[in-house]
Design a protein around this motif. Structure first.
Motif, mmCIF file in Angstrom:
data_model
loop_
_atom_site.group_PDB
_atom_site.id
_atom_site.type_symbol
_atom_site.label_atom_id
_atom_site.label_comp_id
_atom_site.label_asym_id
_atom_site.label_seq_id
_atom_site.Cartn_x
_atom_site.Cartn_y
_atom_site.Cartn_z
ATOM 1 N N VAL A 136 0.810 -1.216 0.000
ATOM 2 C CA VAL A 136 0.000 0.000 0.000
ATOM 3 C C VAL A 136 0.847 1.272 0.000
ATOM 4 C CG1 VAL A 136 -2.031 -1.086 1.024
ATOM 5 C CG2 VAL A 136 -0.294 -0.062 2.513
ATOM 6 N N ASN A 137 2.145 1.132 0.214
ATOM 7 C CA ASN A 137 3.029 2.296 0.180
ATOM 8 C C ASN A 137 3.588 2.582 -1.209
ATOM 9 O OD1 ASN A 137 2.878 3.146 2.867
ATOM 10 N ND2 ASN A 137 4.281 1.546 3.508
ATOM 11 N N HIS A 138 3.365 1.673 -2.157
ATOM 12 C CA HIS A 138 3.891 1.885 -3.512
ATOM 13 C C HIS A 138 2.872 1.630 -4.616
ATOM 14 C CE1 HIS A 138 7.933 2.448 -2.014
ATOM 15 N NE2 HIS A 138 7.817 1.343 -1.293
ATOM 16 N N ALA A 139 1.833 0.878 -4.335
ATOM 17 C CA ALA A 139 0.876 0.467 -5.366
ATOM 18 C C ALA A 139 -0.002 1.624 -5.832
ATOM 19 C CB ALA A 139 -0.009 -0.656 -4.828
ATOM 20 N N SER A 140 -0.461 1.507 -7.063
ATOM 21 C CA SER A 140 -1.411 2.475 -7.606
ATOM 22 C C SER A 140 -2.796 2.186 -7.035
ATOM 23 C CB SER A 140 -1.457 2.349 -9.132
ATOM 24 O OG SER A 140 -2.039 1.098 -9.503
ATOM 25 N N ALA A 141 -3.684 3.122 -7.208
ATOM 26 C CA ALA A 141 -5.057 2.927 -6.747
ATOM 27 C C ALA A 141 -5.688 1.720 -7.425
ATOM 28 C CB ALA A 141 -5.883 4.185 -7.018
ATOM 29 N N GLU A 142 -5.404 1.530 -8.689
ATOM 30 C CA GLU A 142 -5.953 0.393 -9.424
ATOM 31 C C GLU A 142 -5.459 -0.925 -8.844
ATOM 32 O OE1 GLU A 142 -4.518 3.084 -10.903
ATOM 33 O OE2 GLU A 142 -6.333 3.988 -11.751
ATOM 34 N N ILE A 161 -4.378 -1.466 -5.778
ATOM 35 C CA ILE A 161 -4.954 -1.631 -4.440
ATOM 36 C C ILE A 161 -6.392 -2.113 -4.540
ATOM 37 C CG2 ILE A 161 -5.669 -0.414 -2.333
ATOM 38 C CD1 ILE A 161 -3.160 1.409 -2.776
ATOM 39 N N SER A 162 -7.175 -1.499 -5.422
ATOM 40 C CA SER A 162 -8.589 -1.875 -5.529
ATOM 41 C C SER A 162 -8.769 -3.296 -6.051
ATOM 42 C CB SER A 162 -9.353 -0.884 -6.412
ATOM 43 O OG SER A 162 -8.946 -0.973 -7.763
ATOM 44 N N LYS A 163 -7.856 -3.755 -6.872
ATOM 45 C CA LYS A 163 -7.947 -5.117 -7.403
ATOM 46 C C LYS A 163 -7.443 -6.157 -6.408
ATOM 47 C CE LYS A 163 -7.613 -3.805 -12.229
ATOM 48 N NZ LYS A 163 -6.795 -3.814 -13.442
ATOM 49 N N SER A 164 -6.641 -5.726 -5.446
ATOM 50 C CA SER A 164 -5.991 -6.667 -4.546
ATOM 51 C C SER A 164 -6.662 -6.815 -3.186
ATOM 52 C CB SER A 164 -4.530 -6.255 -4.331
ATOM 53 O OG SER A 164 -3.831 -6.304 -5.550
ATOM 54 N N LEU A 165 -7.354 -5.800 -2.725
ATOM 55 C CA LEU A 165 -7.919 -5.846 -1.383
ATOM 56 C C LEU A 165 -9.442 -5.949 -1.417
ATOM 57 C CD1 LEU A 165 -5.702 -3.183 0.421
ATOM 58 C CD2 LEU A 165 -5.389 -5.667 0.299
ATOM 59 N N THR A 166 -9.965 -6.832 -0.619
ATOM 60 C CA THR A 166 -11.396 -7.071 -0.525
ATOM 61 C C THR A 166 -12.093 -5.888 0.141
ATOM 62 O OG1 THR A 166 -10.977 -9.428 -0.337
ATOM 63 C CG2 THR A 166 -13.137 -8.662 0.391
ATOM 64 N N GLY A 167 -13.163 -5.418 -0.471
ATOM 65 C CA GLY A 167 -13.938 -4.326 0.105
ATOM 66 C C GLY A 167 -13.377 -2.948 -0.175
ATOM 67 N N LEU A 202 -12.289 1.385 -6.217
ATOM 68 C CA LEU A 202 -11.359 2.370 -6.767
ATOM 69 C C LEU A 202 -11.387 3.687 -6.001
ATOM 70 C CD1 LEU A 202 -9.230 2.973 -8.870
ATOM 71 C CD2 LEU A 202 -11.065 3.643 -10.442
ATOM 72 N N THR A 203 -12.560 4.132 -5.580
ATOM 73 C CA THR A 203 -12.660 5.406 -4.848
ATOM 74 C C THR A 203 -11.902 5.351 -3.527
ATOM 75 O OG1 THR A 203 -14.789 5.888 -5.877
ATOM 76 C CG2 THR A 203 -14.266 7.085 -3.854
ATOM 77 N N LYS A 204 -12.074 4.268 -2.770
ATOM 78 C CA LYS A 204 -11.344 4.136 -1.503
ATOM 79 C C LYS A 204 -9.856 3.960 -1.755
ATOM 80 C CE LYS A 204 -15.059 2.326 1.367
ATOM 81 N NZ LYS A 204 -15.522 1.176 2.157
ATOM 82 N N ALA A 205 -9.512 3.239 -2.799
ATOM 83 C CA ALA A 205 -8.094 3.061 -3.133
ATOM 84 C C ALA A 205 -7.463 4.398 -3.497
ATOM 85 C CB ALA A 205 -7.945 2.056 -4.267
ATOM 86 N N GLN A 206 -8.190 5.241 -4.206
ATOM 87 C CA GLN A 206 -7.683 6.582 -4.541
ATOM 88 C C GLN A 206 -7.498 7.412 -3.268
ATOM 89 O OE1 GLN A 206 -10.789 7.591 -7.336
ATOM 90 N NE2 GLN A 206 -9.490 7.102 -9.096
ATOM 91 N N ALA A 207 -8.393 7.230 -2.300
ATOM 92 C CA ALA A 207 -8.256 7.936 -1.018
ATOM 93 C C ALA A 207 -7.019 7.453 -0.267
ATOM 94 C CB ALA A 207 -9.518 7.735 -0.170
ATOM 95 N N ILE A 208 -6.712 6.162 -0.362
ATOM 96 C CA ILE A 208 -5.508 5.616 0.266
ATOM 97 C C ILE A 208 -4.265 6.258 -0.345
ATOM 98 C CG2 ILE A 208 -4.066 3.532 0.473
ATOM 99 C CD1 ILE A 208 -6.724 1.942 0.768
ATOM 100 N N VAL A 209 -4.232 6.330 -1.668
ATOM 101 C CA VAL A 209 -3.076 6.921 -2.365
ATOM 102 C C VAL A 209 -2.961 8.406 -2.026
ATOM 103 C CG1 VAL A 209 -2.107 7.476 -4.630
ATOM 104 C CG2 VAL A 209 -3.066 5.197 -4.201
#
Length: 87
Positions: A24-30, A32-38, A41-48
């Motif tokens: 999660v410190n290097h991955a793109s939002a895409e 992250i969203s494909k790899s983590l359950t729940g 893309l919107t939450k993954a973008q918030a993580i990034v």
């Protein structure tokens, strides 16, 4: 009867999402969203965005600082949240 069971198996298998470890410190939002359950893309973008603003996550629990990411989501994905590259 056998074909009906196979049909149900195929139907239900499309709903199963397999998570895979992601840094999660290097991955793109895409990624992250494909790899983590729940995590969509919107939450993954918030993580990034949070990572970009505040620096690297030091623990998986730090993800709960991101709006929309709760402890249950982190716990569900704990085995798949990486903070460092695995060699």
């Amino acid at each position: 009867m056998k074909s009906i069971l196979i049909g149900f198996g195929l139907l239900f298998s499309t709903f199963i999402v397999m998570a895979s470890p992601v840094n999660v410190n290097h991955a793109s939002a895409e990624e992250i969203s494909k790899s983590l359950t729940g995590i969509g893309l919107t939450k993954a973008q918030a993580i990034v965005a949070y990572r970009d603003a505040h620096g690297a996550f030091k623990s998986a629990q730090d993800l709960t600082q991101v709006k929309g990411i709760g402890e249950k989501t982190v716990e569900k994905n704990l085995a798949d949240i990486l903070l460092e590259d695995q060699h």
